[in-house]
Design an enzyme around this catalytic site. Structure first.
Site, PDB file in Angstrom:
ATOM      1  N   CYS A  71       8.841 -29.086 -62.392  1.00 41.94           N
ATOM      2  CA  CYS A  71       9.101 -29.650 -61.789  1.00 41.94           C
ATOM      3  C   CYS A  71       9.956 -31.093 -61.925  1.00 41.94           C
ATOM      4  O   CYS A  71      10.001 -31.517 -62.943  1.00 41.94           O
ATOM      5  CB  CYS A  71       7.889 -30.319 -61.734  1.00 41.94           C
ATOM      6  SG  CYS A  71       7.148 -32.116 -60.460  1.00 41.94           S
ATOM      7  N   CYS A 195       9.652 -33.307 -53.449  1.00 42.69           N
ATOM      8  CA  CYS A 195      10.185 -32.279 -54.266  1.00 42.69           C
ATOM      9  C   CYS A 195      11.255 -32.484 -54.665  1.00 42.69           C
ATOM     10  O   CYS A 195      12.065 -31.931 -54.297  1.00 42.69           O
ATOM     11  CB  CYS A 195       9.338 -31.031 -53.546  1.00 42.69           C
ATOM     12  SG  CYS A 195       9.612 -29.381 -54.394  1.00 42.69           S
TER      13      CYS A 195
END
Length: 255
Positions: A71, A195
């Site tokens: 991430c 994201c």
């Protein structure tokens, strides 16, 4: 348990200082419940900061459903949190899923060096880029009105990405060096405000004709930028994701 909440362009995370290894990272039900926005703290993911003998720290990351992946925004928030804890200063070398990473921490942003990317791959009329997490990329018009959740769900579960599935990014150029990116994230199973691995994949897919690029990214949660270099074999290296990472609050929860 004491926890902190961080956000990076609207991508939010429960952060736990677990340098004494007290958190049970095998309890996926607990992780999901802490990330639940109705019955828990609420977040896109949960991050543990742990000691590591060969690095400044190790980041253990979980999506909201308890699954694990790389991430980008979470890693930037982890660096900011490690700075807050006094674990790192301006520069750091830390371990995350998939391998080591470098980062630079400033007052305004965290610059994260991502892992190298093998290239951009065709996916029907769209394309696919793996930036530590899998990302399907589709270029669209009128992105503000685009049905991101409906279309994202269909592609996320497409059989070509079985069994793990994929994240899905919808991309629209704003100008030559700037994109608007919206992302449906697996593990969250919804659109997120931003994201990090997704905008990185989108920038790489967009600037396929450039040996070096610096792309500004607009997301629903704020501004990011991605810079990288492309090799003669189309592989990509020296990839840096830059943007803000902010502490929102500190709290305590009974487990």
């Amino acid at each position: 348990m004491i926890f902190y909440k961080y956000q990076g362009t609207g991508n939010d995370f429960v952060m736990i200082d677990d340098r004494e290894n007290q958190f049970d990272d095998q309890d996926l039900k607990l992780i999901s419940s802490l990330c639940d926005r109705k019955f828990g703290i609420g977040a896109d993911g949960l991050i543990l900061i742990r000691n590591h003998p060969d690095y400044d720290f190790e980041m253990i990351y979980f999506n909201a459903d308890g699954s694990q992946s790389m991430c980008g925004n979470g890693a930037r928030c982890a660096v900011a949190f490690a700075g807050f804890l006094g674990v790192v200063q301006k520069e750091t070398h830390f371990l995350a899923i998939g391998g080591p990473h470098e980062a630079v921490l400033t007052d305004e942003a965290v610059e994260l060096k991502m892992g190298n990317v093998s290239g951009v791959h065709e996916a029907g009329d769209d394309c696919f880029v793996d930036t530590g997490s899998p990302h399907h990329i589709r270029f669209v018009d009128q992105i503000e009105q685009y049905p991101v959740v409906e279309e994202g769900k269909q592609i996320r579960y497409d059989e070509r990405y079985s069994p793990g599935g994929t994240n899905v990014n919808f991309v629209s150029p704003i100008r030559e060096d700037e994109l608007f990116v919206r992302t449906f994230e697996r593990g969250v199973e919804n659109e997120t405000l931003s994201c990090g691995t997704g905008v990185t994949a989108a920038a790489i897919a967009y600037a396929q004709d450039k040996k070096e690029a610096n792309v500004k990214i607009k997301t629903l949660g704020g501004q990011l930028s991605v810079r990288f270099k492309r090799n003669s074999d189309e592989s990509i290296e020296d990839i840096w994701l830059t943007g803000p990472a902010k502490q929102v609050y500190k709290g305590q929860i009974d487990l």
